[in-house]
Design an enzyme around this catalytic site. Structure first.
Site, PDB file in Angstrom:
ATOM      1  N   HIS A 193       0.790  -1.237   0.000  1.00 38.03           N
ATOM      2  CA  HIS A 193       0.000   0.000   0.000  1.00 38.03           C
ATOM      3  C   HIS A 193       0.820   1.284   0.000  1.00 38.03           C
ATOM      4  O   HIS A 193       0.266   2.360  -0.118  1.00 38.03           O
ATOM      5  CB  HIS A 193      -0.946   0.041   1.212  1.00 38.03           C
ATOM      6  CG  HIS A 193      -0.249   0.409   2.492  1.00 38.03           C
ATOM      7  ND1 HIS A 193       0.464  -0.509   3.229  1.00 38.03           N
ATOM      8  CD2 HIS A 193      -0.125   1.591   3.150  1.00 38.03           C
ATOM      9  CE1 HIS A 193       0.971   0.098   4.291  1.00 38.03           C
ATOM     10  NE2 HIS A 193       0.640   1.368   4.271  1.00 38.03           N
TER      11      HIS A 193
HETATM   12  C1  UD1 Z   1      -2.081   6.101   5.237  1.00 37.30           C
HETATM   13  C2  UD1 Z   1      -0.821   6.658   5.899  1.00 37.30           C
HETATM   14  C3  UD1 Z   1       0.265   5.585   5.882  1.00 37.30           C
HETATM   15  C4  UD1 Z   1      -0.216   4.295   6.508  1.00 37.30           C
HETATM   16  C5  UD1 Z   1      -1.508   3.871   5.851  1.00 37.30           C
HETATM   17  C6  UD1 Z   1      -2.062   2.683   6.588  1.00 37.30           C
HETATM   18  C7  UD1 Z   1      -0.431   9.060   5.637  1.00 37.30           C
HETATM   19  C8  UD1 Z   1       0.373  10.079   4.936  1.00 37.30           C
HETATM   20  N1  UD1 Z   1      -0.316   7.813   5.154  1.00 37.30           N
HETATM   21  O1  UD1 Z   1      -1.778   5.831   3.880  1.00 37.30           O
HETATM   22  O2  UD1 Z   1       1.380   6.060   6.636  1.00 37.30           O
HETATM   23  O3  UD1 Z   1       0.762   3.324   6.315  1.00 37.30           O
HETATM   24  O4  UD1 Z   1      -2.475   4.929   5.917  1.00 37.30           O
HETATM   25  O5  UD1 Z   1      -2.978   1.966   5.847  1.00 37.30           O
HETATM   26  O6  UD1 Z   1      -1.121   9.379   6.557  1.00 37.30           O
HETATM   27  N2  UD1 Z   1      -9.082   4.881   0.744  1.00 37.30           N
HETATM   28  C9  UD1 Z   1     -10.331   4.296   0.644  1.00 37.30           C
HETATM   29  N3  UD1 Z   1     -10.969   3.992   1.801  1.00 37.30           N
HETATM   30  C10 UD1 Z   1     -10.480   4.234   3.035  1.00 37.30           C
HETATM   31  C11 UD1 Z   1      -9.217   4.835   3.116  1.00 37.30           C
HETATM   32  C12 UD1 Z   1      -8.521   5.145   1.971  1.00 37.30           C
HETATM   33  O7  UD1 Z   1     -10.833   4.054  -0.437  1.00 37.30           O
HETATM   34  O8  UD1 Z   1     -11.138   3.908   4.039  1.00 37.30           O
HETATM   35  C13 UD1 Z   1      -8.345   5.169  -0.504  1.00 37.30           C
HETATM   36  C14 UD1 Z   1      -8.639   6.563  -1.065  1.00 37.30           C
HETATM   37  O9  UD1 Z   1      -8.646   6.464  -2.445  1.00 37.30           O
HETATM   38  C15 UD1 Z   1      -7.440   7.376  -0.600  1.00 37.30           C
HETATM   39  C16 UD1 Z   1      -6.315   6.331  -0.630  1.00 37.30           C
HETATM   40  O10 UD1 Z   1      -6.942   5.114  -0.237  1.00 37.30           O
HETATM   41  O11 UD1 Z   1      -7.181   8.459  -1.443  1.00 37.30           O
HETATM   42  C17 UD1 Z   1      -5.173   6.652   0.313  1.00 37.30           C
HETATM   43  O12 UD1 Z   1      -5.644   6.875   1.660  1.00 37.30           O
HETATM   44  P1  UD1 Z   1      -4.810   7.802   2.663  1.00 37.30           P
HETATM   45  O13 UD1 Z   1      -5.403   7.717   4.010  1.00 37.30           O
HETATM   46  O14 UD1 Z   1      -4.629   9.164   2.077  1.00 37.30           O
HETATM   47  O15 UD1 Z   1      -3.370   7.169   2.669  1.00 37.30           O
HETATM   48  P2  UD1 Z   1      -2.912   5.660   2.818  1.00 37.30           P
HETATM   49  O16 UD1 Z   1      -2.240   5.251   1.569  1.00 37.30           O
HETATM   50  O17 UD1 Z   1      -4.031   4.845   3.316  1.00 37.30           O
HETATM   51  N1  UDP Z   2      -3.858  -5.170   8.737  1.00 45.35           N
HETATM   52  C1  UDP Z   2      -5.163  -5.601   8.883  1.00 45.35           C
HETATM   53  N2  UDP Z   2      -5.820  -6.054   7.768  1.00 45.35           N
HETATM   54  C2  UDP Z   2      -5.254  -6.073   6.537  1.00 45.35           C
HETATM   55  C3  UDP Z   2      -3.909  -5.632   6.399  1.00 45.35           C
HETATM   56  C4  UDP Z   2      -3.239  -5.169   7.527  1.00 45.35           C
HETATM   57  O1  UDP Z   2      -5.706  -5.615   9.993  1.00 45.35           O
HETATM   58  O2  UDP Z   2      -5.912  -6.475   5.575  1.00 45.35           O
HETATM   59  C5  UDP Z   2      -3.148  -4.688   9.945  1.00 45.35           C
HETATM   60  C6  UDP Z   2      -1.772  -5.261  10.131  1.00 45.35           C
HETATM   61  O3  UDP Z   2      -1.832  -6.503  10.782  1.00 45.35           O
HETATM   62  C7  UDP Z   2      -1.077  -4.199  10.954  1.00 45.35           C
HETATM   63  C8  UDP Z   2      -1.722  -2.932  10.471  1.00 45.35           C
HETATM   64  O4  UDP Z   2      -2.917  -3.296   9.800  1.00 45.35           O
HETATM   65  O5  UDP Z   2      -1.316  -4.355  12.334  1.00 45.35           O
HETATM   66  C9  UDP Z   2      -0.780  -2.296   9.539  1.00 45.35           C
HETATM   67  O6  UDP Z   2      -1.409  -1.313   8.817  1.00 45.35           O
HETATM   68  P1  UDP Z   2      -0.946  -0.872   7.375  1.00 45.35           P
HETATM   69  O7  UDP Z   2      -0.205  -1.957   6.701  1.00 45.35           O
HETATM   70  O8  UDP Z   2      -2.163  -0.353   6.709  1.00 45.35           O
HETATM   71  O9  UDP Z   2      -0.010   0.393   7.681  1.00 45.35           O
HETATM   72  P2  UDP Z   2       1.488   0.596   8.184  1.00 45.35           P
HETATM   73  O10 UDP Z   2       1.754  -0.316   9.319  1.00 45.35           O
HETATM   74  O11 UDP Z   2       2.383   0.348   7.013  1.00 45.35           O
HETATM   75  O12 UDP Z   2       1.513   2.028   8.554  1.00 45.35           O
END
Ligand code: UD1
Ligand code: UDP
Length: 380
Positions: free
Chosen positions: A217
């Site tokens: 991601h």
């Molecule tokens: C964010 C965090 C990242 C973390 C990740 C965990 C920042 C800068 N990034 O990244 O550090 O590792 O969360 O998962 O804060 N979207 C949906 N539904 C949701 C959420 C997101 O469709 O419920 C889609 C949207 O298109 C959105 C994209 O995912 O634009 C990215 O979401 P965003 O929260 O901006 O960043 P992440 O890549 O999730």
């Molecule tokens: N996780 C989850 N379901 C998923 C993928 C990840 O519950 O389908 C959990 C994972 O076990 C971990 C947390 O989400 O505890 C990590 O989040 P993510 O990978 O989104 O973000 P990051 O840790 O890179 O910030």
């Protein structure tokens, strides 16, 4: 005392479960927790599911900021957080990790002179192109109590000028740095047993035999066509050659960007693959079941690479660097970036050389208790 806890993205919601559990079980007389959900993540399987299964109290506020460019998203959170802090007048604001929700909570608190508690302080990738790196640095430098999960985190802070021998009373200008272990280790231990009895994911998805778990991601991978293409080419190669299923719970960002950044030829190969099993994001109990039963883990997630280590699984990290350097240094994970050849070579390496030692790097599973005690001692 009253604390305001800020959560918003999936990993923070999960992290908050450890502190909320400690407060509920041991410190409810001393700490009242007000939970603010920024709404950064909002899909049912990216947010709601965790409150139910991890017994996290319902948020007292939801800012419902949703998705957007970093500036706009963070600005909306900052405005909402400021209002809530002014109304609630907490003794401290608690933030987790390094997302935009973290930095918004941190800035709002420090501008209002409310002590900030940063859990997961001190981690660095030394790559400021990563949005999380800037968020971490800002939060650490506006915090009063900094809880680092690793020794390396404490060293990073010392290098940035934090004094490790400050004495109380602690303030933003006289902060306290702790090495306390990882609250996600607490959570993984605690929920591992729950997952054994409650997760149905293997049956539901018909997963049996040897398989690999993968999650992708990071924006640096999803938003770069060359990198995303390379990762999927490697996954197809590995699964075809080893005839092992790769289970990929797909983050919504990656789902969206696969449409934009993969060629239609590669997309059709992925669809036709017998071994690549793409499923929606799963709950924490389900991801634990997948991690515990997988043969190997391939991920660019910070959380998942550590959980692979907790459950003694070799891990290929789809990044050029990691903040969790210890797991690479002890040979249990390999940095592959999004480079097809490096990913394939690392897979072949671990297939023939499984690591046997998984040293205790992340504490004793009681980091949340320690953090609560120190907050009670030094705040308010
Ligand atoms: C964010 C965090 C990242 C973390 C990740 C965990 C920042 C800068 N990034 O990244 O550090 O590792 O969360 O998962 O804060 N979207 C949906 N539904 C949701 C959420 C997101 O469709 O419920 C889609 C949207 O298109 C959105 C994209 O995912 O634009 C990215 O979401 P965003 O929260 O901006 O960043 P992440 O890549 O999730
Ligand atoms: N996780 C989850 N379901 C998923 C993928 C990840 O519950 O389908 C959990 C994972 O076990 C971990 C947390 O989400 O505890 C990590 O989040 P993510 O990978 O989104 O973000 P990051 O840790 O890179 O910030």
């Amino acid at each position: 005392m009253k604390i305001v806890t800020v959560i918003g993205a999936r990993p923070q919601i999960i992290k908050a479960a450890a502190i909320s559990r400690a407060i509920r079980n041991k410190f409810s007389e001393q700490i009242k927790e007000v939970i603010v959900h920024t709404g950064q993540h909002y899909d049912e399987n990216m947010s709601e599911v965790f409150f139910n299964e991890l017994q996290i109290p319902r948020p007292d506020y939801n800012l419902e900021v949703g998705s957007g460019n970093h500036g706009a998203q963070t600005a909306k959170m900052l405005e909402g957080m400021e209002e809530i802090i002014l109304k609630e007048k907490p003794d401290a604001v608690v933030v987790y990790g390094d997302t935009n929700s973290t930095v918004a909570g941190g800035l709002a608190a420090s501008k209002l002179h409310v002590p900030l508690v940063h859990i997961e302080a001190g981690l660095r990738s030394f790559n400021k192109a990563m949005p999380e790196e800037v968020n971490r640095i800002v939060c650490d430098h506006t915090s009063t109590l900094l809880f680092s999960p690793t020794k390396k985190g404490v060293e990073n802070l010392a290098r940035e000028g934090f004094k490790l021998d400050n004495i109380a009373p602690f303030t933003i200008d006289n902060p306290k740095v702790y090495h306390c272990g990882d609250i996600m280790y607490d959570n993984s231990r605690y929920f591992s047993e729950v997952s054994d009895t409650q997760s149905t994911i293997l049956r539901k998805e018909n997963i049996s035999g040897k398989f690999i778990l993968s999650t992708i991601h990071r924006n640096s991978n999803t938003d770069d066509p060359v990198k995303l293409q390379s990762i999927f080419e490697a996954l197809l190669d590995i699964s075809d050659r080893s005839q092992m299923t790769i289970v990929l719970p797909l983050h919504p960002r990656t789902k969206k960007m696969m449409e934009v950044n993969l060629t239609s030829y590669l997309r059709s190969k992925i669809e036709a693959s017998k071994y690549l099993k793409i499923i929606p994001p799963v709950s924490f109990l389900d991801v634990i079941a997948l991690e515990k039963n997988a043969d190997m883990v391939i991920t660019d997630s910070g959380g998942v690479q550590k959980e692979a280590f907790y459950f003694k699984k070799p891990c290929l990290i789809l990044r050029p660097e990691t903040e969790w350097v210890e797991i690479v240094e002890c040979g249990n994970a390999i940095l592959c970036d999004a480079n097809k050849d490096r990913i394939i070579n690392a897979f072949d390496h671990f297939k023939d050389n499984r690591p046997t030692e998984y040293p205790e790097l992340f504490g004793d599973g009681k980091a949340a208790d320690f953090i609560c005690k120190e907050i009670i001692k030094h705040i308010g």
